[in-house]
Design an enzyme around this catalytic site. Sequence first.
Site, PDB file in Angstrom:
ATOM      1  N   GLY A  31       0.843  -1.214   0.000  1.00 25.41           N
ATOM      2  CA  GLY A  31       0.000   0.000   0.000  1.00 25.41           C
ATOM      3  C   GLY A  31       0.866   1.248   0.000  1.00 25.41           C
ATOM      4  O   GLY A  31       0.482   2.277   0.568  1.00 25.41           O
ATOM      5  N   HIS A  32       2.029   1.188  -0.679  1.00 21.37           N
ATOM      6  CA  HIS A  32       3.005   2.294  -0.582  1.00 21.37           C
ATOM      7  C   HIS A  32       2.565   3.552  -1.307  1.00 21.37           C
ATOM      8  O   HIS A  32       3.217   4.589  -1.182  1.00 21.37           O
ATOM      9  CB  HIS A  32       4.372   1.835  -1.117  1.00 21.37           C
ATOM     10  CG  HIS A  32       4.435   1.733  -2.611  1.00 21.37           C
ATOM     11  ND1 HIS A  32       3.652   0.862  -3.323  1.00 21.37           N
ATOM     12  CD2 HIS A  32       5.183   2.403  -3.524  1.00 21.37           C
ATOM     13  CE1 HIS A  32       3.918   0.999  -4.614  1.00 21.37           C
ATOM     14  NE2 HIS A  32       4.843   1.926  -4.751  1.00 21.37           N
ATOM     15  N   GLY A  34      -0.654   4.688  -0.970  1.00 22.93           N
ATOM     16  CA  GLY A  34      -1.810   5.193  -0.225  1.00 22.93           C
ATOM     17  C   GLY A  34      -1.413   6.298   0.742  1.00 22.93           C
ATOM     18  O   GLY A  34      -0.239   6.671   0.852  1.00 22.93           O
ATOM     19  N   GLY A  37       0.713   4.545   3.651  1.00 25.77           N
ATOM     20  CA  GLY A  37       1.886   3.866   3.089  1.00 25.77           C
ATOM     21  C   GLY A  37       2.876   4.833   2.457  1.00 25.77           C
ATOM     22  O   GLY A  37       4.089   4.699   2.627  1.00 25.77           O
ATOM     23  N   SER A 128      -7.344   0.060  12.705  1.00 25.76           N
ATOM     24  CA  SER A 128      -8.036   1.346  12.707  1.00 25.76           C
ATOM     25  C   SER A 128      -8.790   1.496  14.023  1.00 25.76           C
ATOM     26  O   SER A 128      -9.155   0.498  14.653  1.00 25.76           O
ATOM     27  CB  SER A 128      -9.009   1.355  11.530  1.00 25.76           C
ATOM     28  OG  SER A 128     -10.013   2.313  11.746  1.00 25.76           O
ATOM     29  N   SER A 129      -9.062   2.741  14.396  1.00 23.37           N
ATOM     30  CA  SER A 129      -9.777   2.966  15.662  1.00 23.37           C
ATOM     31  C   SER A 129     -11.228   2.482  15.594  1.00 23.37           C
ATOM     32  O   SER A 129     -11.886   2.362  16.622  1.00 23.37           O
ATOM     33  CB  SER A 129      -9.739   4.444  16.034  1.00 23.37           C
ATOM     34  OG  SER A 129     -10.291   5.204  14.996  1.00 23.37           O
ATOM     35  N   CYS A 130     -11.726   2.168  14.378  1.00 29.43           N
ATOM     36  CA  CYS A 130     -13.122   1.707  14.283  1.00 29.43           C
ATOM     37  C   CYS A 130     -13.290   0.271  14.783  1.00 29.43           C
ATOM     38  O   CYS A 130     -14.402  -0.235  14.836  1.00 29.43           O
ATOM     39  CB  CYS A 130     -13.651   1.856  12.870  1.00 29.43           C
ATOM     40  SG  CYS A 130     -12.899   0.700  11.753  1.00 29.43           S
ATOM     41  N   TYR A 157     -15.909  -3.657   7.895  1.00 33.15           N
ATOM     42  CA  TYR A 157     -14.504  -3.223   7.858  1.00 33.15           C
ATOM     43  C   TYR A 157     -13.828  -3.501   9.203  1.00 33.15           C
ATOM     44  O   TYR A 157     -12.715  -4.038   9.265  1.00 33.15           O
ATOM     45  CB  TYR A 157     -14.507  -1.727   7.544  1.00 33.15           C
ATOM     46  CG  TYR A 157     -13.166  -1.048   7.498  1.00 33.15           C
ATOM     47  CD1 TYR A 157     -12.302  -1.267   6.432  1.00 33.15           C
ATOM     48  CD2 TYR A 157     -12.777  -0.149   8.487  1.00 33.15           C
ATOM     49  CE1 TYR A 157     -11.090  -0.606   6.368  1.00 33.15           C
ATOM     50  CE2 TYR A 157     -11.568   0.513   8.428  1.00 33.15           C
ATOM     51  CZ  TYR A 157     -10.732   0.281   7.362  1.00 33.15           C
ATOM     52  OH  TYR A 157      -9.529   0.927   7.295  1.00 33.15           O
ATOM     53  N   LYS A 161     -10.615  -5.929  10.278  1.00 32.70           N
ATOM     54  CA  LYS A 161      -9.421  -5.432  10.979  1.00 32.70           C
ATOM     55  C   LYS A 161      -9.194  -6.196  12.286  1.00 32.70           C
ATOM     56  O   LYS A 161      -8.046  -6.465  12.660  1.00 32.70           O
ATOM     57  CB  LYS A 161      -9.575  -3.935  11.274  1.00 32.70           C
ATOM     58  CG  LYS A 161      -9.524  -3.074  10.032  1.00 32.70           C
ATOM     59  CD  LYS A 161      -8.126  -3.037   9.495  1.00 32.70           C
ATOM     60  CE  LYS A 161      -7.978  -2.276   8.210  1.00 32.70           C
ATOM     61  NZ  LYS A 161      -6.659  -2.418   7.621  1.00 32.70           N
ATOM     62  N   PRO A 184      -4.263   3.297  14.281  1.00 33.02           N
ATOM     63  CA  PRO A 184      -4.249   4.758  14.188  1.00 33.02           C
ATOM     64  C   PRO A 184      -5.645   5.355  14.319  1.00 33.02           C
ATOM     65  O   PRO A 184      -6.642   4.728  13.968  1.00 33.02           O
ATOM     66  CB  PRO A 184      -3.718   5.024  12.775  1.00 33.02           C
ATOM     67  CG  PRO A 184      -3.338   3.707  12.204  1.00 33.02           C
ATOM     68  CD  PRO A 184      -4.061   2.657  12.983  1.00 33.02           C
ATOM     69  N   THR A 185      -5.672   6.582  14.796  1.00 34.11           N
ATOM     70  CA  THR A 185      -6.902   7.370  14.796  1.00 34.11           C
ATOM     71  C   THR A 185      -7.135   7.905  13.379  1.00 34.11           C
ATOM     72  O   THR A 185      -6.464   7.471  12.436  1.00 34.11           O
ATOM     73  CB  THR A 185      -6.758   8.528  15.812  1.00 34.11           C
ATOM     74  OG1 THR A 185      -8.014   9.148  15.952  1.00 34.11           O
ATOM     75  CG2 THR A 185      -5.717   9.555  15.369  1.00 34.11           C
ATOM     76  N   LEU A 187      -6.693   9.692  10.083  1.00 36.41           N
ATOM     77  CA  LEU A 187      -5.474  10.224   9.472  1.00 36.41           C
ATOM     78  C   LEU A 187      -5.824  11.270   8.421  1.00 36.41           C
ATOM     79  O   LEU A 187      -6.902  11.250   7.844  1.00 36.41           O
ATOM     80  CB  LEU A 187      -4.700   9.095   8.791  1.00 36.41           C
ATOM     81  CG  LEU A 187      -4.316   7.920   9.671  1.00 36.41           C
ATOM     82  CD1 LEU A 187      -3.693   6.809   8.829  1.00 36.41           C
ATOM     83  CD2 LEU A 187      -3.344   8.374  10.767  1.00 36.41           C
ATOM     84  N   HIS A 200     -12.850  11.035   3.823  1.00 40.92           N
ATOM     85  CA  HIS A 200     -13.122  11.233   5.251  1.00 40.92           C
ATOM     86  C   HIS A 200     -13.418  12.718   5.496  1.00 40.92           C
ATOM     87  O   HIS A 200     -13.200  13.554   4.623  1.00 40.92           O
ATOM     88  CB  HIS A 200     -11.914  10.765   6.076  1.00 40.92           C
ATOM     89  CG  HIS A 200     -11.705   9.288   6.018  1.00 40.92           C
ATOM     90  ND1 HIS A 200     -10.583   8.715   5.466  1.00 40.92           N
ATOM     91  CD2 HIS A 200     -12.476   8.252   6.430  1.00 40.92           C
ATOM     92  CE1 HIS A 200     -10.671   7.395   5.552  1.00 40.92           C
ATOM     93  NE2 HIS A 200     -11.809   7.089   6.136  1.00 40.92           N
TER      94      HIS A 200
END
Length: 342
Positions: A31-32, A34, A37, A128-130, A157, A161, A184-185, A187, A200
């Site tokens: 995912g470099h 994204g 990434g 992810s925080s979700c 999703y 995760k 992560p929260t 981003l 987002h």
Amino acid sequence: MTTMPSPPSSADLSVQTDRRLTPDQKIYVAGHRGLAGSAFWRALQQRGFGNLVGAPSAELDLRDRAATMDFVSAQRPDVMVVAAAKVGGILANDRYPAEFLSDNLRIQVNLMDAAREFGVGRLLFLGSSCIYPKFAEQPIAESALLTGALEPTNDAYAIAKIAGILQVQSIRKQYGLPYISAMPTNLYGPGDNFDATNSHVLPALIRRFHEARLTGADQVTIWGSGTPRREFLHVDDLASALVFLLEHYDSPEPINVGTGIDVTIRELAETIADVVGWEGRLAFDTSKPDGTPRKLLDVSRLRGLGWAPSLSLRDGVESTYRWFTRNLDTVRIEDGLVGLPR
Ligand SMILES: NC(=O)c1ccc[n+]([C@@H]2O[C@H](COP(=O)([O-])OP(=O)(O)OC[C@H]3O[C@@H](n4cnc5c(N)ncnc54)[C@H](OP(=O)(O)O)[C@@H]3O)[C@@H](O)[C@H]2O)c1
């Protein structure tokens, strides 16, 4: 604004390790290209790591198990960072739950199986925080995982995760490999997605205020009351945290990555409008749902290990808007920007 969380207990510090990355190591960033990434890739380059590997999805579809196995077997990286995923905002998550579940499960299972099979010595999985329950106590500690029901709009999703975290833990338990997960929260930053349906809230607002400035609109309407509180982390800070974790963190428990500071959606909108230079009126459409009233990660574990973010929200928004205006012809907007149709 909230105050910084208190430092962790001494038990949290026991996960500290020293596994310095070295320039001779081959690092595969899945995912470099994204948001996360590409920031991690830049951070590695800035630190002098030249042995980096990445493949765009058009060349390597990570949902394809055989292709993923072949790639990792041929490359034999020392370190792998799993930043490839199908990612989207509320609308996309709500509309396409089948793909969010299936694509993400396949991408991470293929990558982690390949890593284990072909001798990748260190792996970091990005969650992810979700993953945390919708009504988790705030700020959300890592221990809240699996203690309650998820937010239904992105549960597919989130479950994918959570499966990734369990895969990391299972590989550690069964094979003894020092693989880790970071959560992560929200981003934002250079490389973000500014599309109307897939973006987002922070990039969506940058785009809307930019368009309002271009068209001379004197009012922008924002969904909800503007009172929900959210946390935002600039991707350059995320990248620095990921390098730090690869070098210093070794535990089966996922670790939160955030600033420990939240703002209301109104405060966020006012900051962005100010940075963009749009001076109109903000209207709040209270007929639209607000979502969870507050979502803030407890980052005391990460801070206790010695890492802290360096960019304020305002500085981060300024750098992101600068990047956005300089890259209007390549920025991710599938539906065309006002004044700049695609
Ligand atoms: N964005 C956030 O606010 C946020 C917050 C918390 C956690 N995260 C986590 O951070 C990670 C990265 O998110 P992001 O925001 O950087 O997402 P992103 O900008 O959409 O990037 C996703 C990357 O995954 C790659 N990818 C997607 N499907 C693929 C496939 N089938 N085969 C190969 N590559 C594929 C894409 O490759 P191409 O570009 O080549 O198509 C892209 O580089 C995710 O795990 C996400 O859960 C993100």
